[in-house]
Write a protein that holds these residues in place. Structure first.
Motif, PDB file in Angstrom:
ATOM      1  N   PHE A  24      -3.481   1.570  12.594  1.00  0.00           N
ATOM      2  CA  PHE A  24      -3.666   1.181  11.194  1.00  0.00           C
ATOM      3  C   PHE A  24      -3.643  -0.332  11.015  1.00  0.00           C
ATOM      4  CE2 PHE A  24      -1.734   0.160   6.996  1.00  0.00           C
ATOM      5  CZ  PHE A  24      -2.796   0.576   6.215  1.00  0.00           C
ATOM      6  N   HIS A  77       0.806  -1.233   0.000  1.00  0.00           N
ATOM      7  CA  HIS A  77       0.000   0.000   0.000  1.00  0.00           C
ATOM      8  C   HIS A  77       0.831   1.271   0.000  1.00  0.00           C
ATOM      9  CE1 HIS A  77       0.847  -0.680   4.272  1.00  0.00           C
ATOM     10  NE2 HIS A  77       0.680   0.605   4.432  1.00  0.00           N
ATOM     11  N   LEU A 103     -13.177  14.179  10.169  1.00  0.00           N
ATOM     12  CA  LEU A 103     -11.964  13.712   9.486  1.00  0.00           C
ATOM     13  C   LEU A 103     -10.869  13.382  10.499  1.00  0.00           C
ATOM     14  CD1 LEU A 103     -11.693  16.059   6.373  1.00  0.00           C
ATOM     15  CD2 LEU A 103     -12.999  13.955   6.670  1.00  0.00           C
ATOM     16  N   MET A 104     -10.756  14.214  11.538  1.00  0.00           N
ATOM     17  CA  MET A 104      -9.755  14.010  12.588  1.00  0.00           C
ATOM     18  C   MET A 104      -9.857  12.598  13.180  1.00  0.00           C
ATOM     19  SD  MET A 104      -7.543  16.247  13.502  1.00  0.00           S
ATOM     20  CE  MET A 104      -7.938  17.949  13.871  1.00  0.00           C
ATOM     21  N   GLY A 105     -11.077  12.102  13.276  1.00  0.00           N
ATOM     22  CA  GLY A 105     -11.294  10.772  13.842  1.00  0.00           C
ATOM     23  C   GLY A 105     -10.678   9.658  13.006  1.00  0.00           C
ATOM     24  N   VAL A 153     -11.901   7.528   0.477  1.00  0.00           N
ATOM     25  CA  VAL A 153     -11.670   8.341   1.675  1.00  0.00           C
ATOM     26  C   VAL A 153     -10.910   9.621   1.315  1.00  0.00           C
ATOM     27  CG1 VAL A 153     -10.452   8.416   3.898  1.00  0.00           C
ATOM     28  CG2 VAL A 153     -11.770   6.387   3.276  1.00  0.00           C
ATOM     29  N   LYS A 154      -9.893   9.482   0.452  1.00  0.00           N
ATOM     30  CA  LYS A 154      -9.106  10.646   0.032  1.00  0.00           C
ATOM     31  C   LYS A 154      -9.989  11.652  -0.710  1.00  0.00           C
ATOM     32  CE  LYS A 154      -5.232  13.001  -0.977  1.00  0.00           C
ATOM     33  NZ  LYS A 154      -4.970  14.155  -0.069  1.00  0.00           N
ATOM     34  N   PHE A 198      -8.917  -1.422   6.944  1.00  0.00           N
ATOM     35  CA  PHE A 198      -9.112  -0.272   6.054  1.00  0.00           C
ATOM     36  C   PHE A 198      -9.679  -0.755   4.716  1.00  0.00           C
ATOM     37  CE2 PHE A 198      -8.275   3.367   3.454  1.00  0.00           C
ATOM     38  CZ  PHE A 198      -8.331   4.445   4.319  1.00  0.00           C
ATOM     39  N   HIS A 236      -9.071   3.671  -0.057  1.00  0.00           N
ATOM     40  CA  HIS A 236      -8.268   4.876   0.125  1.00  0.00           C
ATOM     41  C   HIS A 236      -8.700   5.973  -0.840  1.00  0.00           C
ATOM     42  CE1 HIS A 236      -4.747   7.553  -0.060  1.00  0.00           C
ATOM     43  NE2 HIS A 236      -4.561   7.193   1.199  1.00  0.00           N
ATOM     44  N   LEU A 293      -7.667   9.692  11.853  1.00  0.00           N
ATOM     45  CA  LEU A 293      -6.205   9.608  12.041  1.00  0.00           C
ATOM     46  C   LEU A 293      -5.753   8.316  12.742  1.00  0.00           C
ATOM     47  CD1 LEU A 293      -5.181  13.341  12.701  1.00  0.00           C
ATOM     48  CD2 LEU A 293      -5.139  12.043  10.571  1.00  0.00           C
ATOM     49  N   PHE A 324      -7.777  -2.142  -0.693  1.00  0.00           N
ATOM     50  CA  PHE A 324      -7.187  -1.036   0.057  1.00  0.00           C
ATOM     51  C   PHE A 324      -7.194   0.240  -0.773  1.00  0.00           C
ATOM     52  CE2 PHE A 324      -3.764   1.867   1.000  1.00  0.00           C
ATOM     53  CZ  PHE A 324      -3.973   2.096   2.349  1.00  0.00           C
ATOM     54  N   LEU A 348      -5.512   5.562  10.393  1.00  0.00           N
ATOM     55  CA  LEU A 348      -4.472   5.693   9.376  1.00  0.00           C
ATOM     56  C   LEU A 348      -3.075   5.510   9.951  1.00  0.00           C
ATOM     57  CD1 LEU A 348      -5.962   8.788   7.549  1.00  0.00           C
ATOM     58  CD2 LEU A 348      -5.611   6.530   6.532  1.00  0.00           C
ATOM     59  N   TYR A 349      -2.940   5.720  11.251  1.00  0.00           N
ATOM     60  CA  TYR A 349      -1.600   5.671  11.854  1.00  0.00           C
ATOM     61  C   TYR A 349      -1.543   4.713  13.045  1.00  0.00           C
ATOM     62  CZ  TYR A 349      -1.220   9.512   8.667  1.00  0.00           C
ATOM     63  OH  TYR A 349      -1.251  10.247   7.528  1.00  0.00           O
ATOM     64  N   ARG A 350      -1.838   5.205  14.240  1.00  0.00           N
ATOM     65  CA  ARG A 350      -1.565   4.413  15.443  1.00  0.00           C
ATOM     66  C   ARG A 350      -2.197   3.030  15.381  1.00  0.00           C
ATOM     67  NH1 ARG A 350      -2.902   8.059  19.956  1.00  0.00           N
ATOM     68  NH2 ARG A 350      -4.963   7.393  19.282  1.00  0.00           N
TER      69      ARG A 350
END
Lengths: 327, 327
Positions: free
Chosen positions: B191, B131, B180-182, B147-148, B196, B144, B184, B140, B187-189
């Motif tokens: 993920f 990815h 959108l903040m939700g 979402v993007k 996804f 993505h 994160l 994926f 997408l990271y911690r």
């Protein structure tokens, strides 16, 4: 940056990365505490002196709940550190360092972000979502675009806009790989955003040495960074356009060191946008002469009712100005 | 899949993810061992029976050095498991299940990959980089892209091709977020690629219910999957085009369940490519009726000089055929 109540800079220190999304809350808090203690010692103060206000301008300081948690943990762990705490983003801290009249700040370092601050303090953002959902125009993004161009060319999936020989060789050297497969650990198991983004410096060298693909990726970065400005432009108050500088655009982060490489892409996109915004007649790009910690400190003080006088004539430099002339 | 020397299927089992890049070498090896033991028991064999050849067709089974390490650790940890070991990729295993004459295999599941196998066994790949560097047309990638599109529309960074209302609502529900903040943490911690990618199923539902943006992302997926085929086409031997089916394209992975949604994009790109390849007059899309483990077993046996007879008339189905007609 440690300031007196009269706005005099008593000490400046620096320290490790404090983005709590990247290093975790504990390391973030410890790093900040260490910097404050170093600053007090460097200013000749007793390290036990409690400061009045700790104003922080942090990359990753966006989400309200996360910020409150950070402040709670900080005051619990170091109860004598400061009487009050205030956290804002790196973008807002930078803007408050340059001016109290607002403008647009565009950050392009490892990641990227754009924030419009109107004269009344209202904010509109674009980007700042990290490498999985944005970071366009950042060092990470520029590096990724160059590497992806090599992958797609080798795969015959897309025709590269220019010859990939230089970038492929620079990639092999920087990442110490001999084939595309070797890049996988750099992208997954051992992925480090800052190391990946560091490849951007090699691309800047290539661009300055005349390689067309290296030049291309920086022009693309200039375009997409300008596009972030175009995105927030409709929300900018009229007054922001009417100063002597035209629209003030504050440029923060190491990618702006390569401004000359991005210039053509950047100015082209803003010129196209001008047609739709008749009051947009001029813009100026500024860079900070002080750390954006100054703005963080000012906003922290403001948050507890104190006004730290800042001489805005000396905090930022104009490095580029452009007036649109009638075609 | 446990096979006798005469090619009869004695047992089939399944188990957890065995991509060693994702789950680590230990879990990969344990998962494979457990499946083999289950298969022996299910076939009524003594679980201590050593098998002749363990042929594995693994997602992530690409890098020679990593494969050898996997085999070394497997034979060290379970010395009586098998007399010989052979590892190939999921793509090659799938192809060997469908035919021994070669063709093109396009995988689109959580990730994506494309492999051309010529009749002489030579291979040319496109994609399969995960990815961070590809996965175009995968679940994926589709998730993505959707979402993007929402992020860019909300940021005013790019105009969405269609109204985002449905996708935004589906995203909020699937990821249990309100802004959108939700997104994160997703997408990271926290993920998880497979979680996804699972959003793709909701997008397929939306597309089938008539939402234009959902339909759009699947058409884009069809286009880019076809582009992978176009990428390897110049390396395909003439014979691959001359069979009754025309160019055989084996389609593996759950995204192909949404073929009807991808069809317009897919056929359009192949039709455009046809102009440059005069011998490319027909193609057929196939799906496997057997697990691609069959191909893995066959290649494993072949690797130690044994021929497992496979009746290729029953291993794959044609689900779409297209002949180009003169314009």
């Amino acid at each position: 940056m440690l300031l007196s109540a009269t706005g005099d800079i008593l000490a400046e220190t620096d320290g490790p990365c404090t983005n709590h999304w990247l290093v975790g809350v504990d390391k973030c808090i410890e790093g900040i505490y260490d910097m404050v203690q170093k600053a007090k010692i460097s200013a000749g103060l007793d390290p036990d002196t409690q400061i009045h206000s700790l104003g922080m301008s942090l990359s990753g300081g966006e989400q309200k709940a996360a910020i409150q948690k950070l402040i709670d943990q900080m005051s619990e762990r170091y109860p004598k550190l400061s009487q009050s705490y205030y956290i804002t983003t790196d973008a807002i801290g930078a803007m408050a360092t340059a001016t109290d009249h607002g403008g647009i700040v565009v950050i392009s370092g490892t990641g990227s972000n754009c924030k419009l601050v109107n004269p009344d303090g209202t904010q509109v953002g674009c980007g700042g979502w990290g490498h999985m959902m944005g970071d366009e125009g950042s060092a990470f993004w520029i590096s990724h675009l160059a590497v992806k161009t090599v992958f797609d060319a080798k795969d015959n999936l897309a025709k590269p806009p220019h010859d990939i020989t230089y970038v492929k060789k620079a990639m092999d050297e920087y990442f110490q790989v001999s084939d595309l497969m070797g890049m996988l650990p750099h992208l997954y198991r051992n992925f480090q955003k800052s190391h990946f983004a560091g490849f951007c410096r090699k691309l800047a060298e290539g661009a300055n040495a005349g390689d067309a693909l290296c030049q291309y990726v920086f022009i693309q970065a200039g375009k997409i960074l300008a596009q972030h400005i175009v995105a927030v432009l409709p929300k900018a108050h009229q007054e922001l356009f009417s100063g002597e500088l035209g629209l003030p655009i504050l440029c923060e982060g190491s990618v702006w060191k390569s401004w000359e490489l991005m210039k053509d892409g950047f100015t082209q996109v803003l010129s196209q946008a001008q047609a739709a915004h008749s009051h947009f007649q001029k813009y100026s790009l500024l860079t900070l002469r002080h750390s954006s910690a100054l703005g963080g400190a000012k906003l922290g003080a403001q948050n507890v009712g104190a006004n730290l006088p800042v001489d805005y004539s000396s905090t930022a430099n104009v490095f580029f100005s452009h007036s649109f002339t009638k075609q």
